[in-house]
Scaffold this active site. Sequence first.
Site, PDB file in Angstrom:
ATOM      1  N   TRP B 329     -20.489 -42.998  21.369  1.00  0.00           N
ATOM      2  CA  TRP B 329     -19.378 -42.428  20.601  1.00  0.00           C
ATOM      3  C   TRP B 329     -19.107 -40.983  21.053  1.00  0.00           C
ATOM      4  CZ3 TRP B 329     -19.340 -38.084  17.461  1.00  0.00           C
ATOM      5  CH2 TRP B 329     -18.219 -37.904  16.670  1.00  0.00           C
ATOM      6  N   HIS B 330     -20.191 -40.279  21.441  1.00  0.00           N
ATOM      7  CA  HIS B 330     -20.026 -38.872  21.832  1.00  0.00           C
ATOM      8  C   HIS B 330     -19.250 -38.721  23.126  1.00  0.00           C
ATOM      9  CE1 HIS B 330     -23.028 -38.080  18.764  1.00  0.00           C
ATOM     10  NE2 HIS B 330     -22.596 -36.840  18.781  1.00  0.00           N
ATOM     11  N   GLY B 331     -19.217 -39.750  23.934  1.00  0.00           N
ATOM     12  CA  GLY B 331     -18.466 -39.628  25.176  1.00  0.00           C
ATOM     13  C   GLY B 331     -18.685 -40.842  26.050  1.00  0.00           C
ATOM     14  N   PHE B 493     -15.133 -35.072  22.086  1.00  0.00           N
ATOM     15  CA  PHE B 493     -15.739 -36.358  21.677  1.00  0.00           C
ATOM     16  C   PHE B 493     -14.760 -37.235  20.909  1.00  0.00           C
ATOM     17  CE2 PHE B 493     -19.812 -33.752  21.598  1.00  0.00           C
ATOM     18  CZ  PHE B 493     -19.952 -33.895  22.962  1.00  0.00           C
TER      19      PHE B 493
END
Lengths: 492, 493
Positions: B329-331, B493
């Site tokens: 999810w962060h990247g 993000f």
Amino acid sequence: MIELKDKETKQVIQSAPQGKSLGARCLSFGVGVLGSVLAFASVYALVEGLFALAHVGEDTVARPDPLLGYTHIENHNVTFRSEGYSRSRVNALGFRDKIYRLPKPAGTQRVCVVGDSMTMGLEVALDKTFSKVLEKRLQAEGRNVEVLNCGMTGSGTGQQYLGFRKYIAPLQPDMLIVAYHLGDTDDNVGGGTNPPRPTFELDDQRKLRIDFKDVDKWFAGENSRFYSSFAWFRSHSRILAVLSKADLDLHADPSYKFLMRFVEKPLQSVWSRFLKTLPEGNWHIAQSRSVAEDMLPNSGESAGKTFSAPSSPLKSDLSSTASAPKTPEKQLSKAGADIAAPKEAVISTQNTSLTNPVAMPPQPAAAAVVAPVAVQRGQDDIALLQGMIAIHNNRMAVTSEILRRLNQECRKINCKLVVCGLPAYDNSIIYYRELNDIAKQAKAEGFQYIPSWQDYPARKPMADSPHHFTSHFNNAGHQVLSDSLYRALFCK
Amino acid sequence: MLFNSFTYLLFLPLVALLYWVAPARVRHLILLVASYIFYMSWMKVYGLLLFGLTAVNYLLGLLLARAKTLPSRRLVFIAGISINLFCLGLFKYTNFILESLRSSYAQLQHLFNLAALPAGAFSELPIILPLGISFFVFEFIHYLADVFKGAKPMVSPVRFGLFAAFFPSQIAGPIKRFQDFEEQLEKNAKFDKKLFNEGFLLIMQGMFKKVALGDNLAPLAQAGFAQPTAMGTFDTWVCVLAFALQIYYDFSGYTDIGRGSAMVLGFKLPENFMMPYSATSLRDFWHRWHISLSTWLRDYLYIPLGGSRKGKSAAAMNLLTTMLLGGLWHGASWHFVVWGAFHGSGLAVNRAFDSLIERVEFLKNASRTWWWTAMARVSTFILVCIGWVVFRANNMGEAMGIYQGMFTLRASSTVETPVSELFWQSTLPVSLVLYAVTYLALKYYPSWSLHLPESFRQFQAPVYARAMLLAGFALLVLGLAPQHSIPFIYFQF
């Protein structure tokens, strides 16, 4: 803040019990005033103290100067945190270097290096600047040589010439190195700084004219009075330096600019900001044209003071300078006196009354970088490029005359002139044309030219370089230049 | 529009003024318009994306509430989740998937001597990640899931639009829960001076964290990660520590400004941080770090996956899956997946260890001592730092270079200015001490003020003195800021 204070005072007065005597009310008002003064003083001292601990607000280097437009604040500590980092002191002459003795000690060879911010090298520690690296190397070899860093941030060749006559010649140099860099010729046209610098041009007889019109106008105007009224504070208060920088940043902020335009011309600003959009291609050409127009030499009348090509000893220049319009009298005569100052007087410039710093001048307009963009844009732009080359030729003629004068001045005091070409981006074709011209002139007129840029690898625009932070030299960049100068000048 | 920009300095007071002056019934509309201006100031066209997704989710919410049978509700719910995930995937993960396909084909080609890919196959598409999409898509998923479970949907389109676009939490959270938000909208609270002041102070605190601390720490991490193999052991640790502090001050600073801005407008957003680096275990860390994300992951991923209801090994697997996806999810990058896996497996081990402590009397007693807590804090912090390395590194090679520097004795080699020297050159020594002293003073004031005379405790500084103090604080933020402002880390993000 004042409003708050008033409000508070009102509250104090209003909350005073009914029937309170006038004396008691005055007393509570007085307590309020005293309290706010105390609060202001303690917060000011606290913030100033914290800034001093963190070396914040110590990056102001320049102050207005009636001769050069601006110069460095003398005897001033500078902590610089842009690109790299350094903490150093500007000496009594306004140079970022230690104090050197006058008269020059017998048997000492003295080399002075002039140039712009690349020479001054505020991004690295003083002992890592190329002048000092060179000095250290020579002294380690047992040679009695001093290399003085006389670089002035943002200076053009013309300012360097004036600076040489005022400050450097009295230091009895045996060699003068001009570290020539991108923009140094364009800076001679003036403009781009606040306060403005003098303008250099050739008259009909191809003689050098130095026009102080803009400088004088600035000194006679509101700006000068404003700066002067804060002079001491601007040199000593870190808070004021922080606020000045914030003010500068604010003026560059797009939202602020829009707000200011909106206040002035509400409809127009909204139209141009939100409604009107130009096709991109046209915009670029319009942009380049405006740059080209802006670069045209000043053909208008030079009503201001000029002094024509000085071929006489220093003192006789004064007559032509002093005959200029005297506004404001005190400052101009000071400038004139300084130009003709005998050696011992030069040191006393630390006592000048104009120790008010100004904003750092912006980097020189990268005119040479604009040109190649135009080359890629077809026939129309080739005409534009030709126009720019014509402008460049005019400007280069001025630089070449300045270098000629500088060479003559050097010869008078038995000083050798050396011009060294610093590296720029590999598409800065006009800049490299300038260096070619200087090389030819050096050959013809008997001064030395060192193409130090050849010692650096080619660098594409905006590309990373092992020798630069972004636009200024890092330690490695200074080292290469120092080696280059060493090889060209001191290798047997 | 960045929180740390002059534009926001004009925007927020203007919106706050309009909001509080306007009649109560149009306030929400004002906030909605302001939120869209805020969003579209970055890229106008993505305003349409936000609007479109909001409209779809609003309608789906109403539809879900109306659908009577379970299969039809399921259908609507799955359709809704798919639309949201499709958008997130399209904008965020397309190029990642293409790149992964390209590199795996290259491997296969090498192994099995396959034909080369036609030119342009799986090549990168020109997609720009819409700001905040990860945050608002998660809010939509939460909304649909809760309505599916029986919660009442939001009926007012303006209110729902505001829930999705509310500018103080639009770009990087906190991830709101619609029930809390709707309750506050419902109340339409009157101007609360105390809340307003608190919000103002929180904005100032956030600015200090972001500008004076985070932005000054950034060059240290930047310099270190740019040359992971050239640094000595000490400098490598300084660099990793700098990033650990940077990401905390950057993100919690952002959250403070966002929460403060909401308070100025009379709203309370959920807490996102609770001194995360004082955590005594990884589990504890995730109760203190990016709380709104970790609770979202728990409620909408871990628990639906089965949570800890299906035995220990299933729970461990669920934890790992949750954190892997949380990492992703962060990247869209493998190093985030590795970071997720690190935390997922760490949490699983943590869980097992916790149950061991419960069973063994000696450990149980020891875990109540001060030295155990201290050791737990230090080791948790070190573990989190190890995680941050792979989070920050651009690729695994870079991360390995840093790990090598951290865990083997290495002398500094070709670094021009060591990271530790950069630290002393910056304003950080002063600003960190200032922050620590102020933080501790405020934290412990309630307890040590009891020793002070009553009259002193009752004393309240007059308004002018407080105003001067605030002005001084603003000056400090201005002066301690680096030359150039740096974008918030969590914006990407």
